[in-house]
Scaffold this motif. Structure first.
Motif, PDB file in Angstrom:
ATOM      1  N   ILE A  58       0.869  -1.183   0.000  1.00 60.78           N
ATOM      2  CA  ILE A  58       0.000   0.000   0.000  1.00 60.78           C
ATOM      3  C   ILE A  58       0.899   1.225   0.000  1.00 60.78           C
ATOM      4  O   ILE A  58       1.743   1.394   0.887  1.00 60.78           O
ATOM      5  CB  ILE A  58      -0.917   0.048   1.239  1.00 60.78           C
ATOM      6  N   THR A  59       0.726   2.077  -0.996  1.00 62.21           N
ATOM      7  CA  THR A  59       1.454   3.341  -1.043  1.00 62.21           C
ATOM      8  C   THR A  59       0.464   4.468  -0.782  1.00 62.21           C
ATOM      9  O   THR A  59      -0.617   4.502  -1.379  1.00 62.21           O
ATOM     10  CB  THR A  59       2.133   3.543  -2.404  1.00 62.21           C
ATOM     11  N   HIS A  60       0.825   5.357   0.119  1.00 61.30           N
ATOM     12  CA  HIS A  60      -0.090   6.442   0.470  1.00 61.30           C
ATOM     13  C   HIS A  60       0.698   7.695   0.805  1.00 61.30           C
ATOM     14  O   HIS A  60       1.902   7.650   1.098  1.00 61.30           O
ATOM     15  CB  HIS A  60      -0.980   6.039   1.653  1.00 61.30           C
ATOM     16  N   TYR A  61       0.008   8.811   0.738  1.00 60.23           N
ATOM     17  CA  TYR A  61       0.612  10.074   1.139  1.00 60.23           C
ATOM     18  C   TYR A  61       0.685  10.132   2.657  1.00 60.23           C
ATOM     19  O   TYR A  61      -0.266   9.791   3.356  1.00 60.23           O
ATOM     20  CB  TYR A  61      -0.194  11.262   0.620  1.00 60.23           C
ATOM     21  N   GLU A  71       4.955  13.700   1.514  1.00 60.37           N
ATOM     22  CA  GLU A  71       5.815  12.523   1.534  1.00 60.37           C
ATOM     23  C   GLU A  71       5.007  11.280   1.173  1.00 60.37           C
ATOM     24  O   GLU A  71       3.812  11.184   1.458  1.00 60.37           O
ATOM     25  CB  GLU A  71       6.460  12.355   2.913  1.00 60.37           C
ATOM     26  N   LYS A  72       5.661  10.338   0.522  1.00 64.83           N
ATOM     27  CA  LYS A  72       5.018   9.087   0.139  1.00 64.83           C
ATOM     28  C   LYS A  72       5.521   7.968   1.041  1.00 64.83           C
ATOM     29  O   LYS A  72       6.722   7.858   1.293  1.00 64.83           O
ATOM     30  CB  LYS A  72       5.300   8.764  -1.325  1.00 64.83           C
ATOM     31  N   ALA A 104      -2.922   3.125  11.232  1.00 72.92           N
ATOM     32  CA  ALA A 104      -4.140   3.683  10.641  1.00 72.92           C
ATOM     33  C   ALA A 104      -3.748   4.450   9.383  1.00 72.92           C
ATOM     34  O   ALA A 104      -3.026   5.449   9.455  1.00 72.92           O
ATOM     35  CB  ALA A 104      -4.855   4.597  11.631  1.00 72.92           C
ATOM     36  N   ILE A 105      -4.196   3.974   8.230  1.00 72.73           N
ATOM     37  CA  ILE A 105      -3.861   4.586   6.950  1.00 72.73           C
ATOM     38  C   ILE A 105      -5.077   5.346   6.431  1.00 72.73           C
ATOM     39  O   ILE A 105      -6.140   4.753   6.241  1.00 72.73           O
ATOM     40  CB  ILE A 105      -3.441   3.520   5.925  1.00 72.73           C
ATOM     41  N   PRO A 106      -4.979   6.663   6.202  1.00 68.52           N
ATOM     42  CA  PRO A 106      -6.117   7.408   5.670  1.00 68.52           C
ATOM     43  C   PRO A 106      -6.489   6.891   4.278  1.00 68.52           C
ATOM     44  O   PRO A 106      -5.651   6.860   3.377  1.00 68.52           O
ATOM     45  CB  PRO A 106      -5.608   8.854   5.605  1.00 68.52           C
ATOM     46  N   MET A 111      -2.742   5.725  -2.700  1.00 67.81           N
ATOM     47  CA  MET A 111      -2.455   5.972  -4.113  1.00 67.81           C
ATOM     48  C   MET A 111      -2.686   4.691  -4.916  1.00 67.81           C
ATOM     49  O   MET A 111      -2.237   3.610  -4.530  1.00 67.81           O
ATOM     50  CB  MET A 111      -1.012   6.442  -4.266  1.00 67.81           C
ATOM     51  N   GLY A 112      -3.368   4.817  -6.030  1.00 67.19           N
ATOM     52  CA  GLY A 112      -3.584   3.670  -6.903  1.00 67.19           C
ATOM     53  C   GLY A 112      -4.622   2.702  -6.366  1.00 67.19           C
ATOM     54  O   GLY A 112      -5.415   3.021  -5.477  1.00 67.19           O
TER      55      GLY A 112
END
Length: 316
Positions: A58-61, A71-72, A104-106, A111-112
């Motif tokens: 999982i890639t997120h801001y 930042e990523k 906890a990931i918003p 992304m994607g």
């Protein structure tokens, strides 16, 4: 079924309902209808959670800083437990291999697309969201539970007192006591987090006084107060002391660009105390990060520090 205001009414096409006025029974926020990508993403996450499927990546801001691109962040082999809504935002909560605490990931910063690995599932440990977030004002749980208190009065525009009485800051953990025009608010056994800080700030700086513990006032208003803290820790050898210092730099965010980038951490060998190493935290910000850092040190090591600094760091 309760219909949202974003749904189109179809009663006009039915002759039995001609002339009947359409009205809203309940007006709910419906981000799924407004954002097809968001809805598709959430549906995929429900699937991964219900089937206990590992998400390989999982890639997120991450955090936003002035003058810089967001930042990523990328997490690997994420085990999703629950989707939680907190203060208008949706979060995917779970763990990566080796994690002790939940992440906890918003969802709106992911992304994607999300592609669970249908060949890999995980064993979900016992987890009760109501119990896990008990004592939280939002999604964040920092450190260990503590007691805080402050006095609040009404402002020239907002009725702070009635608002807090009607809508507790942290349900089940709040008590109030009146002192003339001021009301003392006590929050017992709660977790700190940015959501709680923002709530208290919203009442207005001139309408808040007698904040306890004292270091919380510095964090509330971001005074930037810094202190030098001296203590001594019993290490087995210099190698363990060096390892501890490296971790302390990360825990206090004393690296370049971190919250405590202006701080330094020095560890030296005491000539007259076998096994004890004097430690100096120089120019470190007074606030929750320092408070919880010192509590962890006190639990794990036999250490001592001056009475004056103990009042600043550990007072409740």
């Amino acid at each position: 079924m309760i219909r949202s205001t974003t749904e189109k009414a179809h009663r006009r096409s039915d002759s039995k309902h001609e002339g009947i006025e359409e009205f809203v029974v309940a007006d709910l926020e419906t981000p799924f209808v407004k954002d097809e990508h968001f809805r598709s993403l959430v549906e995929g996450l429900f699937y991964a959670i219900s089937d206990r499927l590992i998400i390989p990546e999982i890639t997120h801001y991450g955090n936003y800083y002035p003058g810089r691109e967001p930042e990523k962040k990328t997490v690997k082999d994420f085990m999703p437990y629950v989707l939680k809504q907190s203060r208008g935002q949706w979060y995917l909560v779970g763990k990566c291999t080796g994690d002790k605490e939940f992440r906890a990931i918003p969802v709106n910063r992911i992304m994607g697309e999300i592609t669970p690995d249908e060949e890999r599932s995980f064993i979900r440990e016992k987890f009760d969201p109501n119990q896990y977030w008990d004592g939280c004002a939002g999604i964040t749980r920092l450190g260990s539970p503590l007691n805080i208190s402050f006095e609040v009065k009404n402002g020239p525009v907002y009725n702070n007192v009635d608002y807090i009485r009607m809508i507790p800051i942290v349900k089940g953990h709040q008590s109030v006591h009146f002192n003339g025009d001021w009301m003392k608010v006590s929050l017992d056994n709660i977790y700190l987090g940015p959501e709680l800080i923002r709530i208290i700030r919203s009442f207005g700086r001139e309408n808040i006084r007698n904040v306890k513990p004292a270091w919380l006032a510095d964090e509330l208003w971001e005074t930037g107060k810094r202190e030098d803290v001296k203590l001594s820790i019993a290490f087995k050898d210099a190698k363990e002391a060096a390892s501890w210092r490296k971790k302390a730099v990360a825990d206090l965010q004393a690296e370049p660009g971190g919250e405590n980038s202006g701080a330094t951490i020095a560890v030296s060998k005491a000539p007259n105390k076998h096994g004890f190493y004097p430690v100096t935290l120089k120019n470190v910000l007074v606030g929750s990060r320092l408070h919880f850092f010192m509590k962890r040190v006190a639990r794990r090591y036999c250490c001592g520090y001056s009475a004056a600094k103990r009042l600043i760091i550990a007072a409740n």
